[in-house]
Each structure stands twice: as structure tokens, then as C-alpha cells.
Design an enzyme around this catalytic site. Structure first.
Site, PDB file in Angstrom:
ATOM      1  N   GLY A 135       0.749  -1.267   0.082  1.00  0.00           N
ATOM      2  CA  GLY A 135      -0.064   0.129  -0.182  1.00  0.00           C
ATOM      3  C   GLY A 135       0.775   1.194  -0.005  1.00  0.00           C
ATOM      4  O   GLY A 135       0.319   2.123  -0.497  1.00  0.00           O
ATOM      5  N   ASP A 136       1.835   1.279   0.731  1.00  0.00           N
ATOM      6  CA  ASP A 136       2.949   2.437   0.836  1.00  0.00           C
ATOM      7  C   ASP A 136       3.557   2.620  -0.763  1.00  0.00           C
ATOM      8  O   ASP A 136       3.423   3.760  -0.899  1.00  0.00           O
ATOM      9  CB  ASP A 136       3.994   1.999   1.863  1.00  0.00           C
ATOM     10  CG  ASP A 136       3.427   1.732   3.043  1.00  0.00           C
ATOM     11  OD1 ASP A 136       2.131   2.281   3.387  1.00  0.00           O
ATOM     12  OD2 ASP A 136       3.914   1.026   3.887  1.00  0.00           O
TER      13      ASP A 136
END
Length: 308
Positions: A250-251
Site C-alpha cells: 500500500g505504501d
């Protein structure tokens, strides 16, 4: 300039074992330690893309020194507020089929330390991009991100937000420029069930229209994502591959969006690059490289949903 803020960083201690026996002795096949925390991960991926950023937040003790030493080695600038207590350690135990996490307790952030971080934000300029990412330490109140987003608006900076739960619910009231909830977090935010794509589009559009959020990217794990915002409404199908490393995917998507948006100001290109970057990390043993991302970029299928 791009800044990332990690209020609750950690050393990620990753251990690989053949199988995990509860209550027994488990011997690792290999292990490694990384500077972790969602904002720091974004800075690390941006560095892989050749995009400079400065990491902000809180670190302390010998574990905090490991993080600053790691960032120095990676040539990532930082300007952390120093704490007396140690930065936490998160253990991630990987087997062939499962991944178990044990997250450490965060240090206490005092009012003086928090104000010291806010003082750094007051020096930012119009056009700066600031990523606010991750969980909050237990000692900070739930409206901290909302307060920071409001301050960034006053400075003319763009706020990118990646968090969940009450901190997300509070912060959207201040209208960050970009958020990346997953479909479960979106459902929790509105206390509604999300079953179909049109449910995601409807709720994401409320965030765009009612809360003034320019870009809403709703992730759906290996099913890809749906984008609703200034750039239209479309679904992005993720590339096919074997997921081996969920941490940081996600990052990486956030970093991918920022990198391509900063370069093109094209939301469709930015969202497509975000999905490629998130998938590249998921398919790797650690955070993605630009080469790995570029290989997957052509495999991201984009379907326009604006007329549906």
C-alpha cells in the site's frame, strides 16, 4: 519538495521459518531488519524512483538510531524529532503459507515533541507535498491528522493521507488532497456494506464531492483499485502474480501515485503507476524498484466507469 511523516515508525524485524510451532522452538532460515513505518516506506520507494523526499516524524533510542543510520545509508534526508524512549520493533514471522505480525508498543509522544513537529510543518511552502501515513502512537489524540491537514492547507501544501479508523474519519473533514482507503476501510468509514463496484464508486464519490478530496483511490488487494476524483472514475485491474510480500504494498502504491502525479499531473497515469508499484512490492521480497514497477505497468488494465 516532498515530505513524509511517520508518527509511529518501527524497525521491521522479518524472520522466515519453515513452519511456526506455537509454544515450541522455531529456527529461522533467514532474518533481516529494515527501517519501517508507512511514511518511511513511501520515502524508500520514492528514492527507488529517483524522487527525493525528506522523512519527518519521531525516533528515539538505539532503535531510532538504526532507522536514521539506515536512511543515511539509503541517502534519504530526514529531520526527525528526537524522543527519550526507544522507537518500537515490529516482528514479522513468515512461513511458506502464512505471515504473522507482532507489533511493538509505541513510545510516548509529549506535547513538547508534538509541537516541535508542527513547527517544522510551518516552514513548508506552497506546492510542497506531504504524506501523512500510518497509525497514531497511543499518546496522540485521534484528531492529530485532521489538525496537520488543516495546517498544511494554511501553508499551501498538498496533504496525502493514508490511515484508517477514527484518525481517517477525523482527517477527511479537513479535505486532504489524496486518500487511499481499502474497501473494508471505506465500508467502516460510512458504516455501510460494500459488495459491488458501484458501492465503492458511490461512497468514494461522496468523499470527493462532499469532503472536497481531489483523489480517492480505493484499493481492493489483488483485485486492483477504483479511482474517483478530479481525473474521473475508473477501475484498475492489478497485474497477475504470486504475492510474497504484503508489507509495504500500500505504501508503494502511495509512492507510485505521488511520483507520477508530481511528474505529469495526470490522475489516470498516477493511479496506474500506483497499482503497478503496489503489485511490484507484493511480488517481491522487499519494497519495489522502478525497474520492477515499469515491467508491470503495461499489465495494469484501466476501465472507465464514468458512464456506468
Amino acid at each position: 519538495m516532498i515530505y513524509t511523516i511517520t508518527l509511529n515508525p518501527a524497525i521491521d524485524y522479518v524472520v522466515k521459518v519453515n513452519s511456526f510451532e506455537k509454544g515450541g522452538i522455531n529456527r529461522s532460515q533467514y532474518d533481516y531488519k529494515e527501517a519501517g513505518g508507512k511514511g518511511i516506506n513511501v520515502s524508500r520507494v520514492l528514492q527507488q524512483f529517483g524522487q527525493a523526499s525528506t522523512a519527518l516524524g519521531f525516533v528515539g533510542g538505539f532503535t531510532g538510531k538504526f532507522i536514521t543510520d539506515s536512511l543515511t545509508e539509503m541517502k534519504i534526508p530526514y529531520d526527525f524529532v528526537q524522543l527519550q524512549q526507544d522507537t518500537r520493533i515490529n516482528m514479522k514471522i513468515k512461513t511458506e503459507t502464512d505471515e504473522t505480525e507482532v507489533n511493538g508498543l509505541s513510545p510516548t509522544i509529549g506535547e513538547a515533541e508534538y509541537q516541535a513537529l508542527l513547527a517544522k510543518l510551518k516552514h513548508l511552502n506552497e506546492g510542497d507535498i506531504v504524506v501523512l501515513a500510518g497509525s497514531l502512537p497511543h499518546s496522540l489524540y485521534k484528531a492529530v491528522y485532521r489538525e496537520m491537514v488543516s495546517l498544511l492547507h494554511e501553508q499551501g501544501a498538498l496533504a496525502v493521507l493514508d490511515t484508517s479508523g477514527t484518525p481517517l474519519k477525523e482527517a477527511i473533514q479537513a479535505s486532504p488532497a489524496f486518500i487511499k482507503p481499502n474497501h473494508h476501510e471505506l465500508a467502516e468509514l460510512f458504516e455501510e456494506e460494500v459488495r459491488e463496484d458501484h458501492d465503492i464508486v458511490r461512497l468514494a464519490n461522496r468523499l470527493h464531492q462532499e469532503n472536497g478530496i481531489n483523489h480517492v483511490l480505493v484499493s481492493m488487494a489483488n483485485a486492483g483499485a477504483i479511482y474517483v476524483g478530479d481525473g474521473g472514475i475508473f477501475k484498475l485491474h492489478a497485474p497477475k502474480g504470486k504475492a510474497v510480500h504484503s508489507v509495504g504494498a500500500g505504501d508503494s502504491a502511495v509512492a507510485g501515485f505521488i511520483y507520477k502525479w508530481n511528474d505529469t499531473k495526470d490522475a489516470r497515469k498516477a493511479a496506474t503507476y500506483a497499482i503497478a508499484a503496489g503489485s511490484a512490492t507484493a511480488f517481491s521480497k522487499t519494497l519495489c524498484t522502478q525497474a520492477e514497477t515499469d515491467v508491470l505497468l503495461e499489465q495494469v488494465e484501466v476501465i472507465d466507469l464514468s458512464q456506468r
